[in-house]
Design a protein around this motif. Structure first.
Motif, PDB file in Angstrom:
ATOM      1  N   SER A  82       7.306  14.671   3.117  1.00 14.09           N
ATOM      2  CA  SER A  82       6.993  14.073   1.817  1.00 14.09           C
ATOM      3  C   SER A  82       5.810  14.748   1.122  1.00 14.09           C
ATOM      4  O   SER A  82       5.844  14.920  -0.110  1.00 14.09           O
ATOM      5  N   PHE A 108      10.489   7.698  -4.680  1.00 11.15           N
ATOM      6  CA  PHE A 108      10.233   6.313  -4.279  1.00 11.15           C
ATOM      7  C   PHE A 108      11.528   5.501  -4.328  1.00 11.15           C
ATOM      8  O   PHE A 108      11.815   4.706  -3.425  1.00 11.15           O
ATOM      9  N   ASN A 110       4.435   5.456  -0.626  1.00 13.84           N
ATOM     10  CA  ASN A 110       5.891   5.540  -0.501  1.00 13.84           C
ATOM     11  C   ASN A 110       6.377   4.873   0.780  1.00 13.84           C
ATOM     12  O   ASN A 110       7.410   4.197   0.779  1.00 13.84           O
TER      13      ASN A 110
END
Length: 586
Positions: free
Chosen positions: A313, A403, A334
């Motif tokens: 990420s 997200f 997230n």
């Protein structure tokens, strides 16, 4: 029950209280699994780890890693999944041979050993072998824990209980991330403490699991399968309760289990992993088809993008123009939204079913990833050669799409590929069957985590388009090949997969025919009555009944079974009668 120790929780809790306790134990294992999987995202960004100890990257001026050996970086992460693959196969065999509880204890011990080696690693060779060992323990747990949870839950709420466990799974990811975020602030994140402490922290979870598991009851279905019917019936009675109608339903469910145990022994002649993979000796149980379904479901779970988003990420957010000092808290936020999204599945999975959960997940995830990739490209173009306000807005929108993807995944694809393998296999090989699901997960995860650094280096944000396309591919796969398991008992799965055709519509058609021809095989628990009382002639009638997985044979085999007077393939109920006589004592 003399064979069950007095301190076992089964003597002190019943019904929902006992189910909650069992799911807390399973949840602790799943929590460790999430922590263990999410841990490497932060470890890979610790400068002492990637520069001084492992030697696959150096630090850029802005503090981000400059990876010059992505194959080594991905290899250290992905070797773990070789361990989970081998561990799952071992755990499936061990769990079917020695029981679910002993297998969980074994997995926890291996995990403690592997975590200790990882936390003390001094070079990449050491780390590779440590992750292999740690993966072996995780593979054992992943093969057994979902089976243990589904075998104790009622068919009307299996999805809900397993969904709750996977909320804890993502809580493990959150816990790992924020512990690593905290240690990254210690002396500027330049010491070995930054990555060694988060690795060693998981030992606490594993020690708790190892100590607690011995106080929990064995699966009643496993006990019945191995001839310990009294214990199985007693535990099932505690799980279902002793109130009005509870005992009758427990009797009926136990009888269904006994029926299917006998049917599986008559139908399948081999239960080895090779036989399961090739279908040799499985007859109308079609075990090989089930193996292929769970392997590919787990592979696709990873290739729709979650492995890349979870482990890399920070890299994805950098594509969107997020600065290195902001990447940490954005990625952490997230994981929090990811965790809360799993609660959606708790309320929807048993209502809309496994197939529709996967459908809407694939559609929403595919759209989110296409938009995330496109917006990341737009942000990159607008921010070249200098950052702009429009580029910042595009980057923020790309982050929002990431997200959205993780939220939808948490509500859909996170749980189903783990629940489905634990539901659909015959009792005789259920732990081994679930192990095949872990094999698929290991292949998908290992393959992807090895390639992710290479893909991101070569394709940048275009990698997200590949993940989006994989989401679209899953829709016709699920529609054509995966029968619905929702609101069906574990004993009904043999009827659901009895069709010779692999197509879902043929499976459902064949299932309806078999239910009509064998009404007393697996439907007694739904009616809340015993199979024995459902059949004409009481116990004697049951002993004369022979069930068949071949349409058109049900009525004929019943007549032939009566002529034989209970010999050669008849269904015995001695263990059920014996257990029922002793229930009052316990």
């Amino acid at each position: 029950m003399n064979r069950i120790p007095r301190w076992n929780v089964v003597h002190h809790l019943e019904k929902r209280g006992l189910l909650i306790a069992i799911n807390c134990l399973a949840g602790l294992s799943i929590l460790f699994f999430g922590y263990d999987q999410g841990m490497m995202a932060g470890v890979n960004n610790a400068v002492d780890y990637y520069d001084s100890t492992m030697g696959f990257a150096t630090q850029n001026a802005d503090g981000s890693p400059n990876v010059f050996d992505p194959l080594l970086q991905g290899g250290i992460v992905s070797i773990y999944y070789v361990g989970t693959l081998v561990g799952a196969l071992f755990g499936g065999w061990f769990g079917d041979r020695f029981g679910r509880i002993k297998a969980i204890g074994m997995g926890a011990l291996w995990g403690i050993f592997g975590a200790s080696l990882q936390g003390s690693a001094m070079n990449h060779t050491w780390m590779i072998f440590a992750r292999l060992i740690n993966g072996f323990g995780t593979g054992i747990l992943n093969a057994i824990v979902p089976v243990y949870a589904t075998e104790t839950a009622e068919h009307t709420s299996r999805g809900q209980f397993v969904s709750i466990e996977f909320t804890l799974n993502i809580f493990g990811v959150v816990l790992a991330y924020w512990i690593e975020f905290g240690t990254s602030k210690y002396f500027g994140g330049t010491t070995a403490f930054t990555w060694r402490f988060p690795i060693l922290f998981q030992i606490i979870l594993l020690i708790m699991l190892f100590i607690m598991v011995w106080a929990f009851p064995e699966s009643p279905r496993y006990l019945t399968k191995v001839g310990r019917g009294e214990e199985g019936r007693y535990i099932l009675g505690r799980l279902r309760g002793d109130g009005p109608g509870d005992r009758e339903r427990a009797d009926a469910e136990y009888q269904d289990i006994c029926n299917v145990v006998e049917l599986e022994k008559q139908t399948a002649s081999s239960s080895s992993y090779w036989s399961m993979l090739t279908g040799r000796g499985s007859g109308k149980l079609h075990t090989a088809r089930r193996v292929q379904l769970v392997i590919w479901l787990q592979i696709m779970q990873e290739w729709i993008g979650i492995a890349g988003v979870t482990l890399y990420s920070p890299t994805i957010f950098r594509f969107a123009g997020i600065s290195n000092d902001q990447v940490g808290w954005v990625a952490g936020l997230n994981t929090i939204t990811y965790m809360f999204s799993t609660l959606i599945c708790v309320f929807t999975l048993d209502k809309i079913g496994r197939r529709w959960t996967l459908y809407w997940g694939s559609v929403a995830q595919g759209i989110a990833l296409f938009l995330a990739g496109g917006l990341s490209k737009l942000a990159s173009d607008l921010n070249t050669p200098v950052p702009t306000a429009a580029g910042a807005h595009a980057g923020g929108a790309a982050v929002a799409m990431v997200f959205l993807f993780t939220c939808v995944f948490g509500a859909t694809w996170l749980t189903v590929p783990w629940l489905y393998p634990a539901e659909i296999f015959p009792l005789e090989v259920r732990a081994k069957g679930n192990a095949w699901g872990v094999v698929g997960w290991s292949i998908g995860n290992g393959w992807l985590t090895l390639l992710c650094p290479v893909m991101f280096a070569a394709l940048s944000y275009y990698t997200l388009f590949i993940f989006a396309a994989c989401n679209i591919i899953t829709i016709p796969m699920v529609w054509a090949l995966y029968p619905e398991s929702n609101q069906r008992t574990l004993e009904e799965m043999n009827l659901l997969f009895a069709a010779d055709s692999p197509w879902n519509w043929e499976a459902e058609k064949n299932y309806r025919i078999l239910i009509e021809e064998n009404p007393d095989l697996v439907r007694a628990a739904r009616r809340g009555q015993s199979v024995t009382s459902a059949l004409e002639g009481g116990d004697a009638g049951l002993e004369k009944r022979q069930f068949s997985l071949t349409p058109g044979e049900g009525q004929r085999s019943s007549i032939e079974g009566g002529r034989r007077g209970g010999a050669n393939g008849t269904l015995k109920d001695d263990s059920a009668k014996h257990a029922t006589e002793h229930v009052e004592k316990y």
